[in-house]
Motif scaffolding. Structure first.
Motif, PDB file in Angstrom:
ATOM      1  N   LEU A 254       0.809  -1.219   0.000  1.00 46.64           N
ATOM      2  CA  LEU A 254       0.000   0.000   0.000  1.00 46.64           C
ATOM      3  C   LEU A 254       0.846   1.274   0.000  1.00 46.64           C
ATOM      4  O   LEU A 254       0.283   2.378  -0.012  1.00 46.64           O
ATOM      5  N   LYS A 255       2.180   1.127   0.079  1.00 46.79           N
ATOM      6  CA  LYS A 255       3.120   2.255   0.073  1.00 46.79           C
ATOM      7  C   LYS A 255       2.834   3.205   1.235  1.00 46.79           C
ATOM      8  O   LYS A 255       2.699   4.429   1.066  1.00 46.79           O
ATOM      9  N   LEU A 256       2.755   2.607   2.432  1.00 47.70           N
ATOM     10  CA  LEU A 256       2.491   3.379   3.636  1.00 47.70           C
ATOM     11  C   LEU A 256       3.787   3.659   4.385  1.00 47.70           C
ATOM     12  O   LEU A 256       4.774   2.924   4.235  1.00 47.70           O
ATOM     13  N   LYS A 257       3.769   4.695   5.199  1.00 46.73           N
ATOM     14  CA  LYS A 257       4.942   5.072   5.978  1.00 46.73           C
ATOM     15  C   LYS A 257       5.109   4.148   7.181  1.00 46.73           C
ATOM     16  O   LYS A 257       4.203   3.402   7.553  1.00 46.73           O
ATOM     17  N   GLY A 258       6.279   4.239   7.803  1.00 45.99           N
ATOM     18  CA  GLY A 258       6.540   3.405   8.980  1.00 45.99           C
ATOM     19  C   GLY A 258       5.659   3.767  10.160  1.00 45.99           C
ATOM     20  O   GLY A 258       5.382   2.925  11.020  1.00 45.99           O
ATOM     21  N   GLU A 259       5.207   5.032  10.215  1.00 41.04           N
ATOM     22  CA  GLU A 259       4.330   5.451  11.314  1.00 41.04           C
ATOM     23  C   GLU A 259       3.018   4.667  11.291  1.00 41.04           C
ATOM     24  O   GLU A 259       2.498   4.263  12.335  1.00 41.04           O
ATOM     25  N   VAL A 260       2.476   4.440  10.102  1.00 41.44           N
ATOM     26  CA  VAL A 260       1.224   3.694   9.979  1.00 41.44           C
ATOM     27  C   VAL A 260       1.423   2.247  10.420  1.00 41.44           C
ATOM     28  O   VAL A 260       0.595   1.679  11.129  1.00 41.44           O
ATOM     29  N   ALA A 293      -5.328   2.246  11.176  1.00 43.14           N
ATOM     30  CA  ALA A 293      -4.113   3.049  11.327  1.00 43.14           C
ATOM     31  C   ALA A 293      -4.003   4.122  10.252  1.00 43.14           C
ATOM     32  O   ALA A 293      -3.527   5.240  10.512  1.00 43.14           O
ATOM     33  N   THR A 294      -4.454   3.823   9.022  1.00 40.29           N
ATOM     34  CA  THR A 294      -4.401   4.838   7.958  1.00 40.29           C
ATOM     35  C   THR A 294      -5.324   6.014   8.272  1.00 40.29           C
ATOM     36  O   THR A 294      -4.998   7.170   7.969  1.00 40.29           O
ATOM     37  N   ILE A 295      -6.453   5.723   8.895  1.00 43.50           N
ATOM     38  CA  ILE A 295      -7.373   6.812   9.254  1.00 43.50           C
ATOM     39  C   ILE A 295      -6.791   7.654  10.386  1.00 43.50           C
ATOM     40  O   ILE A 295      -6.838   8.894  10.363  1.00 43.50           O
ATOM     41  N   LEU A 296      -6.201   6.987  11.397  1.00 41.98           N
ATOM     42  CA  LEU A 296      -5.663   7.715  12.543  1.00 41.98           C
ATOM     43  C   LEU A 296      -4.440   8.551  12.169  1.00 41.98           C
ATOM     44  O   LEU A 296      -4.201   9.607  12.760  1.00 41.98           O
ATOM     45  N   CYS A 297      -3.647   8.068  11.199  1.00 39.55           N
ATOM     46  CA  CYS A 297      -2.416   8.767  10.817  1.00 39.55           C
ATOM     47  C   CYS A 297      -2.617   9.735   9.649  1.00 39.55           C
ATOM     48  O   CYS A 297      -1.646  10.361   9.198  1.00 39.55           O
ATOM     49  N   GLY A 298      -3.832   9.854   9.151  1.00 41.31           N
ATOM     50  CA  GLY A 298      -4.090  10.793   8.071  1.00 41.31           C
ATOM     51  C   GLY A 298      -3.628  10.338   6.709  1.00 41.31           C
ATOM     52  O   GLY A 298      -3.449  11.175   5.810  1.00 41.31           O
ATOM     53  N   GLU A 299      -3.401   9.028   6.508  1.00 35.88           N
ATOM     54  CA  GLU A 299      -3.030   8.489   5.195  1.00 35.88           C
ATOM     55  C   GLU A 299      -4.107   7.496   4.770  1.00 35.88           C
ATOM     56  O   GLU A 299      -3.863   6.301   4.649  1.00 35.88           O
ATOM     57  N   ARG A 300      -5.279   8.003   4.548  1.00 32.28           N
ATOM     58  CA  ARG A 300      -6.432   7.153   4.327  1.00 32.28           C
ATOM     59  C   ARG A 300      -6.278   6.296   3.068  1.00 32.28           C
ATOM     60  O   ARG A 300      -5.837   6.759   2.022  1.00 32.28           O
ATOM     61  N   ALA A 325     -12.483  -1.385  16.662  1.00 38.88           N
ATOM     62  CA  ALA A 325     -12.700  -0.018  17.124  1.00 38.88           C
ATOM     63  C   ALA A 325     -13.628   0.014  18.339  1.00 38.88           C
ATOM     64  O   ALA A 325     -13.418   0.797  19.273  1.00 38.88           O
ATOM     65  N   GLU A 326     -14.639  -0.847  18.342  1.00 35.89           N
ATOM     66  CA  GLU A 326     -15.579  -0.857  19.467  1.00 35.89           C
ATOM     67  C   GLU A 326     -14.942  -1.431  20.724  1.00 35.89           C
ATOM     68  O   GLU A 326     -15.082  -0.862  21.822  1.00 35.89           O
ATOM     69  N   LYS A 327     -14.230  -2.542  20.601  1.00 37.70           N
ATOM     70  CA  LYS A 327     -13.653  -3.201  21.765  1.00 37.70           C
ATOM     71  C   LYS A 327     -12.469  -2.428  22.348  1.00 37.70           C
ATOM     72  O   LYS A 327     -12.238  -2.447  23.566  1.00 37.70           O
ATOM     73  N   LEU A 328     -11.705  -1.740  21.495  1.00 35.41           N
ATOM     74  CA  LEU A 328     -10.526  -1.004  21.959  1.00 35.41           C
ATOM     75  C   LEU A 328     -10.827   0.457  22.258  1.00 35.41           C
ATOM     76  O   LEU A 328      -9.935   1.194  22.697  1.00 35.41           O
ATOM     77  N   GLY A 329     -12.022   0.897  22.017  1.00 35.93           N
ATOM     78  CA  GLY A 329     -12.392   2.279  22.308  1.00 35.93           C
ATOM     79  C   GLY A 329     -11.741   3.292  21.398  1.00 35.93           C
ATOM     80  O   GLY A 329     -11.348   4.385  21.824  1.00 35.93           O
ATOM     81  N   ILE A 330     -11.614   2.968  20.112  1.00 35.44           N
ATOM     82  CA  ILE A 330     -11.006   3.865  19.136  1.00 35.44           C
ATOM     83  C   ILE A 330     -12.102   4.622  18.414  1.00 35.44           C
ATOM     84  O   ILE A 330     -13.018   4.023  17.839  1.00 35.44           O
ATOM     85  N   GLU A 331     -12.014   5.941  18.420  1.00 36.64           N
ATOM     86  CA  GLU A 331     -13.002   6.777  17.746  1.00 36.64           C
ATOM     87  C   GLU A 331     -12.475   7.149  16.366  1.00 36.64           C
ATOM     88  O   GLU A 331     -11.402   7.737  16.221  1.00 36.64           O
ATOM     89  N   LEU A 332     -13.240   6.764  15.353  1.00 40.30           N
ATOM     90  CA  LEU A 332     -12.849   7.020  13.970  1.00 40.30           C
ATOM     91  C   LEU A 332     -13.807   8.020  13.354  1.00 40.30           C
ATOM     92  O   LEU A 332     -15.026   7.933  13.519  1.00 40.30           O
ATOM     93  N   ILE A 333     -13.246   8.986  12.625  1.00 38.07           N
ATOM     94  CA  ILE A 333     -14.038   9.970  11.901  1.00 38.07           C
ATOM     95  C   ILE A 333     -13.995   9.591  10.428  1.00 38.07           C
ATOM     96  O   ILE A 333     -12.961   9.744   9.745  1.00 38.07           O
ATOM     97  N   ILE A 334     -15.073   9.023   9.935  1.00 36.78           N
ATOM     98  CA  ILE A 334     -15.130   8.533   8.572  1.00 36.78           C
ATOM     99  C   ILE A 334     -16.014   9.443   7.723  1.00 36.78           C
ATOM    100  O   ILE A 334     -17.108   9.782   8.131  1.00 36.78           O
TER     101      ILE A 334
END
Length: 334
Positions: A254-260, A293-300, A325-334
């Motif tokens: 997917l050519k993603l960065k190491g941060e993702v 991770a792509t959504i959280l890091c801004g590389e959708r 997302a539900e079990k870990l309590g991660i809020e995603l803005i889609i």
């Protein structure tokens, strides 16, 4: 007849070389077994002092052995060309060739050791030698089986882009299966694919059964059945594949960065601690973690893009990412 006698002499020399090599390996293993721990303090921090030819314990300073043999070359090389020219041996032993790379070979070029052209009078003789060399290199049914199987394994590994260590591990698994007569009644391609799949899991470079089936000539069902049989008979005891092992390959596709990738690893570790990955396909869980991770890091990336790289459906990613997302309590803005 003279050519046949010469080739028989070459074959006997090859067998004697194999026996000597095996004896040296046994001696080296026995030597290493006696030098794994210090007899004084029990420490395993042993260091070879090559200037004094001594084996010294770092913890207590005891000299365990002295005057040991330096097995390295007596010459020095300052670049790759010098190393190649000064080396007096051929390629190292490998399990990916049926004779482990110890057989002789008559070059197809009609030139001697000094590079001079061979006279037309002797070319017919060398042609016959090459022909008989090819015939006697594979002398019995076992070697014919290994020659075909290992060539098929090399083809599949090249198509999958697998490194050298996986090919060596897969060749060892196949040789063990052949020694225990596990191939009888099964297709060679199926056992080769199963050995390659087992080697990928052993070396933590996993490939799915679908990926193995794409480059092989057998079905996914047969590969899975043969793999279960071989692993049970050989006692491989392979652990289930972790979704984290798939992340580097998927992120690279997917050519993603190491941060993702780092963020996806954190998500999977949290999910593993809460046992959210149990009973789930590792590829689907890894793809869902990458999508989050792509959504959280801004590389959708879209679900379709992630699904194509991971080899799963969009529905699988949608179900897994909502669950994580539900079990870990991660809020995603889609």
């Amino acid at each position: 007849m003279q050519e046949i006698e010469k080739l028989k002499v070459l074959q006997s020399d090859r067998e004697s070389l194999k026996s000597r090599t095996k004896q040296k390996e046994l001696e080296r293993k026995a030597e290493n077994a006696t030098e794994t721990a210090c007899p004084e303090c029990g420490s395993r921090q042993l260091v070879h002092d090559h200037e004094r030819a001594e084996l010294v314990c770092q913890s207590c300073g005891l000299v365990i052995d002295n005057d040991f043999i330096d097995r390295g070359p007596e010459w020095r090389a300052f670049n790759a060309d010098q190393r190649t020219n000064r080396a007096r041996t051929g390629a190292p032993m490998t399990l990916t060739i049926h004779d482990k790379g110890l057989s002789t070979m008559i070059d197809w070029r009609n030139r001697d050791f000094y590079g001079r052209a061979i006279s037309s009078k002797n070319r017919a003789q060398f042609y016959r030698l090459r022909k008989w060399q090819r015939r006697i290199r594979v002398s019995n049914a076992i070697e014919r089986n290994l020659a075909f199987a290992l060539s098929e394994m090399d083809r599949m590994a090249s198509a999958l882009g697998l490194p050298r260590n996986i090919r060596e591990t897969a060749a060892r698994v196949y040789r063990d299966a052949a020694d225990k007569n596990l191939i009888r009644g099964r297709s060679i391609e199926g056992v080769v694919a199963a050995a390659l799949y087992a080697a990928c899991r052993q070396c933590s470079v996993p490939r799915t059964l679908d990926e193995i089936a794409e480059v092989s000539r057998v079905s996914r069902k047969e590969i899975g059945r043969t793999y279960r049989f071989v692993s049970r008979e050989l006692g491989l005891n392979l652990l289930p594949t972790s979704p984290i092992d798939y992340l580097p390959r998927f992120c690279s596709g997917l050519k993603l960065k190491g941060e993702v990738q780092s963020r996806a690893v954190e998500i999977l570790r949290q999910a593993d601690e809460r046992e959210l990955t149990n009973g789930r396909a590792p590829t689907g869980v890894a793809a869902a973690a990458i999508y989050i991770a792509t959504i959280l890091c801004g590389e959708r990336r879209t679900q379709r893009e992630v699904a194509e790289v991971a080899g799963v459906t969009e529905v699988t990613i949608r179900n897994r990412y909502k669950e994580l997302a539900e079990k870990l309590g991660i809020e995603l803005i889609i």
